[in-house]
Design a protein around this motif. Structure first.
Motif, PDB file in Angstrom:
ATOM      1  N   PRO A 117       0.759  -1.248  -0.176  1.00 22.69           N
ATOM      2  CA  PRO A 117       0.065   0.020   0.173  1.00 22.69           C
ATOM      3  C   PRO A 117       0.862   1.360  -0.090  1.00 22.69           C
ATOM      4  O   PRO A 117       0.365   2.353  -0.405  1.00 22.69           O
ATOM      5  CB  PRO A 117      -0.738  -0.066   1.069  1.00 22.69           C
ATOM      6  CG  PRO A 117      -1.003  -1.497   1.488  1.00 22.69           C
ATOM      7  CD  PRO A 117       0.304  -2.106   1.193  1.00 22.69           C
ATOM      8  N   HIS A 118       2.170   1.270   0.349  1.00 23.81           N
ATOM      9  CA  HIS A 118       3.046   2.269   0.439  1.00 23.81           C
ATOM     10  C   HIS A 118       3.796   2.607  -0.945  1.00 23.81           C
ATOM     11  O   HIS A 118       4.534   3.619  -0.985  1.00 23.81           O
ATOM     12  CB  HIS A 118       3.750   2.137   1.618  1.00 23.81           C
ATOM     13  CG  HIS A 118       3.155   2.158   2.906  1.00 23.81           C
ATOM     14  ND1 HIS A 118       2.735   3.231   3.612  1.00 23.81           N
ATOM     15  CD2 HIS A 118       2.815   0.844   3.549  1.00 23.81           C
ATOM     16  CE1 HIS A 118       2.043   2.772   4.503  1.00 23.81           C
ATOM     17  NE2 HIS A 118       1.979   1.335   4.634  1.00 23.81           N
ATOM     18  N   PHE A 119       3.724   1.598  -1.695  1.00 24.33           N
ATOM     19  CA  PHE A 119       4.572   1.653  -2.976  1.00 24.33           C
ATOM     20  C   PHE A 119       4.454   2.742  -3.768  1.00 24.33           C
ATOM     21  O   PHE A 119       5.544   3.593  -4.044  1.00 24.33           O
ATOM     22  CB  PHE A 119       4.329   0.488  -3.741  1.00 24.33           C
ATOM     23  CG  PHE A 119       5.047   0.412  -4.901  1.00 24.33           C
ATOM     24  CD1 PHE A 119       6.505  -0.016  -5.090  1.00 24.33           C
ATOM     25  CD2 PHE A 119       4.529   0.843  -6.263  1.00 24.33           C
ATOM     26  CE1 PHE A 119       7.334   0.076  -6.392  1.00 24.33           C
ATOM     27  CE2 PHE A 119       5.238   0.873  -7.619  1.00 24.33           C
ATOM     28  CZ  PHE A 119       6.526   0.470  -7.558  1.00 24.33           C
ATOM     29  N   ARG A 120       3.412   3.302  -4.156  1.00 21.96           N
ATOM     30  CA  ARG A 120       3.203   4.449  -4.846  1.00 21.96           C
ATOM     31  C   ARG A 120       3.669   5.785  -4.296  1.00 21.96           C
ATOM     32  O   ARG A 120       4.429   6.465  -4.780  1.00 21.96           O
ATOM     33  CB  ARG A 120       1.739   4.700  -5.423  1.00 21.96           C
ATOM     34  CG  ARG A 120       1.433   5.946  -5.970  1.00 21.96           C
ATOM     35  CD  ARG A 120       0.021   6.119  -6.149  1.00 21.96           C
ATOM     36  NE  ARG A 120      -0.243   6.846  -7.458  1.00 21.96           N
ATOM     37  CZ  ARG A 120      -1.211   6.781  -8.371  1.00 21.96           C
ATOM     38  NH1 ARG A 120      -2.186   5.848  -8.232  1.00 21.96           N
ATOM     39  NH2 ARG A 120      -0.981   7.851  -9.271  1.00 21.96           N
ATOM     40  N   GLU A 121       3.563   5.793  -2.928  1.00 20.95           N
ATOM     41  CA  GLU A 121       4.056   7.191  -2.349  1.00 20.95           C
ATOM     42  C   GLU A 121       5.681   6.904  -2.371  1.00 20.95           C
ATOM     43  O   GLU A 121       6.187   7.995  -2.514  1.00 20.95           O
ATOM     44  CB  GLU A 121       3.674   7.048  -0.857  1.00 20.95           C
ATOM     45  CG  GLU A 121       4.042   8.479  -0.223  1.00 20.95           C
ATOM     46  CD  GLU A 121       3.350   8.825   1.195  1.00 20.95           C
ATOM     47  OE1 GLU A 121       3.614   9.698   1.858  1.00 20.95           O
ATOM     48  OE2 GLU A 121       2.558   7.853   1.509  1.00 20.95           O
ATOM     49  N   PHE A 122       6.228   5.908  -1.859  1.00 21.55           N
ATOM     50  CA  PHE A 122       7.515   5.659  -2.142  1.00 21.55           C
ATOM     51  C   PHE A 122       8.214   5.979  -3.309  1.00 21.55           C
ATOM     52  O   PHE A 122       9.341   6.715  -3.740  1.00 21.55           O
ATOM     53  CB  PHE A 122       8.282   4.414  -1.484  1.00 21.55           C
ATOM     54  CG  PHE A 122       8.429   4.159  -0.036  1.00 21.55           C
ATOM     55  CD1 PHE A 122       9.408   4.988   0.461  1.00 21.55           C
ATOM     56  CD2 PHE A 122       7.315   3.518   0.788  1.00 21.55           C
ATOM     57  CE1 PHE A 122       9.675   4.914   1.821  1.00 21.55           C
ATOM     58  CE2 PHE A 122       7.735   3.658   2.095  1.00 21.55           C
ATOM     59  CZ  PHE A 122       8.590   4.186   2.894  1.00 21.55           C
ATOM     60  N   PHE A 123       7.503   5.412  -4.397  1.00 18.93           N
ATOM     61  CA  PHE A 123       7.930   5.779  -5.794  1.00 18.93           C
ATOM     62  C   PHE A 123       7.986   6.917  -6.146  1.00 18.93           C
ATOM     63  O   PHE A 123       8.982   7.668  -6.657  1.00 18.93           O
ATOM     64  CB  PHE A 123       6.666   5.112  -6.673  1.00 18.93           C
ATOM     65  CG  PHE A 123       6.895   5.289  -8.377  1.00 18.93           C
ATOM     66  CD1 PHE A 123       7.881   4.622  -8.976  1.00 18.93           C
ATOM     67  CD2 PHE A 123       6.286   6.436  -8.829  1.00 18.93           C
ATOM     68  CE1 PHE A 123       7.965   5.026 -10.237  1.00 18.93           C
ATOM     69  CE2 PHE A 123       6.599   6.740 -10.261  1.00 18.93           C
ATOM     70  CZ  PHE A 123       7.330   5.872 -11.061  1.00 18.93           C
ATOM     71  N   LEU A 124       6.924   7.988  -5.972  1.00 14.85           N
ATOM     72  CA  LEU A 124       7.119   9.264  -6.219  1.00 14.85           C
ATOM     73  C   LEU A 124       8.104  10.078  -5.332  1.00 14.85           C
ATOM     74  O   LEU A 124       8.488  11.079  -5.910  1.00 14.85           O
ATOM     75  CB  LEU A 124       5.511  10.020  -5.566  1.00 14.85           C
ATOM     76  CG  LEU A 124       4.278   9.394  -6.297  1.00 14.85           C
ATOM     77  CD1 LEU A 124       3.129  10.052  -5.838  1.00 14.85           C
ATOM     78  CD2 LEU A 124       4.485   9.807  -7.776  1.00 14.85           C
ATOM     79  N   ILE A 125       8.431   9.659  -4.105  1.00 22.76           N
ATOM     80  CA  ILE A 125       9.386  10.333  -3.282  1.00 22.76           C
ATOM     81  C   ILE A 125      10.789   9.991  -4.052  1.00 22.76           C
ATOM     82  O   ILE A 125      11.461  10.697  -4.286  1.00 22.76           O
ATOM     83  CB  ILE A 125       9.529   9.881  -1.810  1.00 22.76           C
ATOM     84  CG1 ILE A 125       8.282  10.300  -0.914  1.00 22.76           C
ATOM     85  CG2 ILE A 125      10.837  10.327  -1.172  1.00 22.76           C
ATOM     86  CD1 ILE A 125       7.884   9.584   0.164  1.00 22.76           C
ATOM     87  N   ILE A 126      11.023   8.897  -4.604  1.00 19.87           N
ATOM     88  CA  ILE A 126      12.296   8.173  -5.119  1.00 19.87           C
ATOM     89  C   ILE A 126      12.316   8.983  -6.390  1.00 19.87           C
ATOM     90  O   ILE A 126      13.488   9.358  -6.836  1.00 19.87           O
ATOM     91  CB  ILE A 126      12.269   6.867  -5.250  1.00 19.87           C
ATOM     92  CG1 ILE A 126      12.436   6.217  -3.919  1.00 19.87           C
ATOM     93  CG2 ILE A 126      13.267   6.402  -6.299  1.00 19.87           C
ATOM     94  CD1 ILE A 126      12.211   4.624  -3.926  1.00 19.87           C
TER      95      ILE A 126
END
Length: 196
Positions: A125-134
């Motif tokens: 569930p956190h993948f998208r947010e980490f993706f955007l940060i990266i």
């Protein structure tokens, strides 16, 4: 020294490489590699994140990383504590990855991989947010950070593929922003490699 060039260690010596040469030598193929930071768990921790945190605490003594460890390490000493405090830990990783010009990006990116190894489905569930940060970290001339960012994305895809594949159209919709023509050619290439 030009900000687009650097000295790169090869075969126990340093060789001057331009930014283009360094970028062309980056390999983001994580499928054929093992895992990256730690392949062995300690007896007490049974957590890749805990082992990675201990390792990076020895290797990275920057104030940025010390600040992160002060906030996270008192809560997490083993896998059970990691699971209990996963929301706080993930929140702290996101917070510290958003700090501009941090000297702790490399260990933090590695710890994102390690926590994904530990949490697997709970990390999805956190993948998208980490993706955007990266993705925000990719606006740099630091080739080491670019490589670490794409390797992190590659490992996240590797560890979370079972969950991502169920929502592949959604995942591709936000991943495809890296493939647009307004992105630098090397970003498009690395994005395609890591997604493939």
């Amino acid at each position: 020294m030009d900000s687009k060039s650097s000295y790169h260690k090869t075969e126990n010596r340093y060789k001057f490489e331009s930014f283009t040469e360094r970028i062309s030598s980056i390999n983001v193929d994580v499928i054929r590699r093992g895992t990256r930071a730690t392949d062995e768990l300690n007896e007490d921790g049974d957590s890749y994140f805990v082992v990675g945190l201990a390792k990076w605490s020895d290797f990275n003594c920057t104030q940025d990383f010390v600040n992160f460890t002060r906030e996270v390490s008192f809560n997490i000493r083993n896998f059970a504590q990691l699971v209990h405090h996963e929301a706080d830990c993930l929140s702290l990783l996101k917070k510290h990855l958003k700090i501009r010009s941090s000297l702790a990006y490399l260990p933090l990116l590695d710890l994102v991989v390690q926590i994904a190894r530990d949490l697997q489905k709970d990390m999805y569930p956190h993948f998208r947010e980490f993706f955007l940060i990266i993705v925000d970290l990719l606006d740099t001339q630091d080739t080491e950070l670019i490589e670490a960012a794409f390797q992190t994305l590659g490992y996240l895809l590797k560890f979370l593929w079972r969950y991502l594949v169920k929502d592949i159209e959604d995942v591709y919709s936000f991943y495809s922003v890296l493939l647009t023509s307004d992105r630098k050619e090397q970003i498009q290439r690395f994005a395609a490699d890591s997604f493939a």
